[in-house]
Design an enzyme around this catalytic site. Structure first.
Site, PDB file in Angstrom:
ATOM      1  N   GLY A 248       0.843  -1.197   0.000  1.00  0.00           N
ATOM      2  CA  GLY A 248       0.000   0.000   0.000  1.00  0.00           C
ATOM      3  C   GLY A 248       0.876   1.244   0.000  1.00  0.00           C
ATOM      4  O   GLY A 248       0.782   2.077  -0.874  1.00  0.00           O
ATOM      5  N   GLU A 716       7.956   2.715   8.803  1.00  0.00           N
ATOM      6  CA  GLU A 716       8.530   3.787   7.989  1.00  0.00           C
ATOM      7  C   GLU A 716       9.936   4.205   8.395  1.00  0.00           C
ATOM      8  O   GLU A 716      10.667   4.771   7.587  1.00  0.00           O
ATOM      9  CB  GLU A 716       7.581   4.992   8.006  1.00  0.00           C
ATOM     10  CG  GLU A 716       6.353   4.703   7.175  1.00  0.00           C
ATOM     11  CD  GLU A 716       5.180   5.617   7.463  1.00  0.00           C
ATOM     12  OE1 GLU A 716       4.911   6.492   6.641  1.00  0.00           O
ATOM     13  OE2 GLU A 716       4.519   5.436   8.496  1.00  0.00           O
TER      14      GLU A 716
HETATM   15 MO1  MOS Z   1       1.918   5.323   5.044  1.00  0.00          MO
HETATM   16  S1  MOS Z   1       2.663   6.696   3.752  1.00  0.00           S
HETATM   17  O1  MOS Z   1       1.350   6.352   6.253  1.00  0.00           O
HETATM   18  O2  MOS Z   1       0.819   4.329   4.362  1.00  0.00           O
END
Ligand code: MOS
Length: 749
Positions: A248, A716
């Site tokens: 995603g 992330e």
């Molecule tokens: Mo992430 S860019 O918060 O799916």
């Protein structure tokens, strides 16, 4: 505190817990055997296939479409254009929250970006739909597009959801005036496009007032709300299945125009529709990381202490909506600096609206800032790690708040030791490998905020002693369901095999968005609470009943473990869940749980995950070819639910950081505004041959403030730090500072 609440006091018992176990993926077998059903694998009866027709210009208007020719083609059922697109209940240009994006759904003949859908062709087969699309032969009135950052900038109100575009702390002018040296540099990051292996796809079917959707989404409830608004449906009548996502990365966080067009096509034809984007159609209507130009200014005193930091980002957005890559924010929390200023400006150009893309802001901002920090370390004549330790932030610079936890020093130490950083010569161009290639070592700091949204879950214990946990959560491939099942089992006091974890549909409790590395914290704590709530109910049945061995245990409490409740003060007094429910004459007992971020804790503490990434590159001095020999990342992100999944997230993030530094870039043709490399051959991402010597170290960290389970999120952070570590290693190898990404052969020759 009620007696019930005392039954499961924190910290919860970890004895025999599935939390922390390196379980393999719950969905692994389904995926490798092909049994996992992705959205595009669904084929309801009477299905039609739809394709979008993407604009081949970036600015102007469509003057003609040969709809008659397309319609006449065998197998074509309908051609949807602005002429016959069904009406919507809501203007798709409206948006009620900052996580929504404006859409133009065949609203008019205007073209706003290359790749904007200008028609949808619907046919009995995919082939017929594609052939029909080719027969449309659009003609355009084209205007000269702007696709660079050179256009006139404007000052935005905010960047990202709710972040101010500009922030200041201390006297920045005084900070620079006090500096012995000022380092100033401009860094450029290119447009990047999310390229999940699974493209955006939808299978849409109306049945009376109900709408059934198979579509990958990172936000089931949000998608449902958005679609309900657009189509004037009751949210409860929209049933979305999203059991598996083939990635995603932010692009599936919001409903975008292709999905909405798929639903419109189902409305127009009265038949189920499948619409799957082709790879090149992913470059435009479904978001991207917008290009940036970042000016970083650092003041340092004679001892190498930072005196001021100024970070200005110019970021691109579309003509019709605003999403500005919030790159300047990263320095607000990283180093001890008495004065700092961060700001953003926007440029409106002829592109699809940028959006959230893995570590939005932090990825692009940290590659610039952490390159600049490296430049400052050299200017100060200091080792880059020593420079960072010299400027270590004990409190968050922008807010002055203490960190809820911060094991960054441990990350530096463990990463440096593992890498062998202490042997590094300070000056560039000092090391070669046996074949004569230049070797370089670089490092950078990784940081990502610990976010949490609101989530819900529902727990059930059944008379046979097994459990059910329901949470409308999302597994994008990150292993969420495995981790959630572990938290569920822990909260229910059951082995993981005894819990039926149900997820991935909009009919289940809304477990929150899978974005911002928040999903394990949000849904995980909701699951934890739901489990605790159902155990409390079960315990109250037992402790109040004279026939239970737990009778009267309310004051000391009981603990749930291996399908039994046991007195805290007497291991021999216990009773199985099954016996408790049987005696009570209940088939099952259920409870709900909700989690949300704690406003008081947010007010008191700065919450971030941290890390340190160390890189070794080899650069061919004649050919400029860059190879990454080693990447060592050490990360601290609170409690680890499943070390195998967490390591995999770190490694995946680091690979993306490598991609950022060395590979990814969408290239616009400046005359047409089209992206010339909208395919996997020329939009370069790393392949297996590019990746070697990767290592992720999980640095232990306990965080008592961030949320009840102490989870910070890991999706992330790996992409931050890595890009700059590589850029800094390339400088160390070659003596050339490259400030435009990705770094290629030409730049280092
Ligand atoms: Mo992430 S860019 O918060 O799916």
């Amino acid at each position: 505190m009620s007696e019930i609440a005392q039954l499961t006091p924190g910290p919860r018992q970890r004895h025999g817990s599935s939390i922390g176990q390196p379980l393999t993926r719950a969905d692994g077998r389904l995926k490798v055997t092909g049994a996992a059903i992705y959205a595009a694998d669904n084929h309801p009866d009477g299905l039609l296939h739809a394709v979008i027709v993407p604009a081949k210009i970036a600015r102007g208007r469509v003057t003609s479409l040969d709809v008659a020719a397309a319609r006449a083609h065998q197998g074509v059922v309908e051609v949807m254009t602005p002429e016959n697109r069904p009406p919507l209940a809501m203007d798709p240009y409206e948006k009620s929250n900052p996580l929504m994006f404006r859409m133009h759904l065949l609203s008019d003949a205007t073209v706003r970006y290359a790749g904007e859908p200008i028609a949808v062709v619907i046919a009995e087969t995919l082939e017929a739909a594609k052939e029909g699309a080719a027969l449309l032969a659009p003609r355009y009135e084209a205007e000269t597009p702007e696709v660079t950052l050179d256009a006139e900038p404007y000052t935005p109100e905010a960047v990202g959801p709710g972040q101010p575009a500009e922030a200041t702390k201390g006297d920045v002018d005084a900070g620079f005036a006090a500096a012995a040296q000022v380092i100033e540099a401009v860094y450029e990051t290119p447009p990047q496009y999310h390229n999940a292996m699974e493209p955006h796809a939808i299978v849409a079917r109306f049945d009376g007032d109900s709408l059934f959707l198979d579509m990958p989404t990172q936000g089931l409830a949000m998608s449902r709300m958005r679609i309900a608004g657009l189509f004037g449906l009751t949210p409860e009548n929209i049933h979305i299945r999203s059991p598996f996502l083939g990635g995603g990365f932010g692009s599936k966080g919001s409903v975008s125009s292709p999905e909405a067009l798929g639903i419109l096509a189902a409305q127009l034809t009265g038949r189920p529709i499948k619409l799957v984007l082709a790879r090149e159609e992913m470059f435009g209507p479904v978001g991207h990381r917008g290009q940036t130009r970042q000016t970083v200014r650092l003041g340092i005193d004679a001892e190498g202490a930072l005196t001021a930091l100024d970070h200005l980002t110019r970021a691109a957005t579309s003509r019709f909506d605003e999403f500005l890559e919030p790159s300047s924010g990263v320095g607000q929390s990283l180093y001890n600096v008495p004065a700092l200023h961060t700001a953003h400006e926007g440029v409106r150009i002829d592109i699809g609206t940028p959006s959230f893309m893995r570590a939005p802001g932090e990825a692009s901002g940290s590659i610039a800032l952490e390159s600049a920090i490296d430049e400052a370390a050299y200017a100060a004549g200091m080792d880059p790690l020593a420079f960072r330790l010299k400027n270590y932030a004990e409190v968050e610079p922008i807010s002055g708040k203490p960190f809820s936890s911060k094991a960054l020093k441990e990350c530096y130490r463990e990463g440096a030791e593992r890498f062998g950083w202490s042997d590094r010569p300070l000056q560039p161009r000092q090391m070669r490998d046996p074949s004569g290639r230049l070797l370089g070592w670089g490092m950078a700091t990784a940081i990502f905020p610990a976010l949490m949204f609101q989530g819900n879950a529902r727990a059930v214990i059944r008379r046979d002693g097994t459990g059910v946990m329901e949470a409308g959560a999302h597994d994008m491939g990150q292993g969420a369901w495995t981790a959630f099942a572990q938290i569920a089992a822990d909260s229910l006091g059951l082995p993981v095999e005894a819990v039926d974890f149900r997820s991935g549909t909009s009919d289940l409790p809304d477990a929150g968005l899978a974005g911002g590395s928040s999903h394990t914290a949000t849904a995980g704590n909701a699951i934890h609470r739901a489990g605790a709530a159902v155990i409390d109910k079960l315990a109250s049945l037992a402790v109040a009943n004279e026939r239970s061995p737990l009778f009267g245990a309310g004051n000391v409490g009981v603990v749930a473990r291996e399908g039994r409740l046991t007195r805290r003060d007497d291991e021999t007094a216990s009773e199985s869940f099954a016996d408790i429910l049987t005696r009570a004459g209940l088939d099952e007992i259920a409870a709900e749980g909700q989690a949300a971020s704690d406003a008081a804790a947010q007010e008191a503490y700065a919450m971030h995950a941290h890390g340190a990434v160390f890189a070794e590159v080899a650069v061919d001095p004649e050919l400029g070819q860059i190879r990454v020999n080693r990447l060592v990342g050490a990360f601290a992100a609170g409690r680890v639910i499943n070390p195998r999944m967490v390591e995999s997230q770190y490694l995946g993030g680091m690979i993306w950081g490598l991609s950022f530094a060395l590979h990814e870039k969408a290239v616009h043709d400046r005359r047409t505004g089209r992206i010339v490399n909208a395919n996997f051959a020329e939009y370069r991402v790393p392949v297996n041959a590019d990746i070697q010597g990767l290592e992720a170290i999980l640095v232990p960290e306990e965080d008592p403030h961030v949320n009840p389970l102490g989870i910070k999120g890991v999706g992330e952070i790996g992409i931050t730090g890595t890009g700059a570590a590589l850029a800094n290693a390339i400088f160390h190898a070659t003596g050339k500072r490259v400030r435009s990404f990705p770094i290629g052969l030409a730049e280092v020759m």
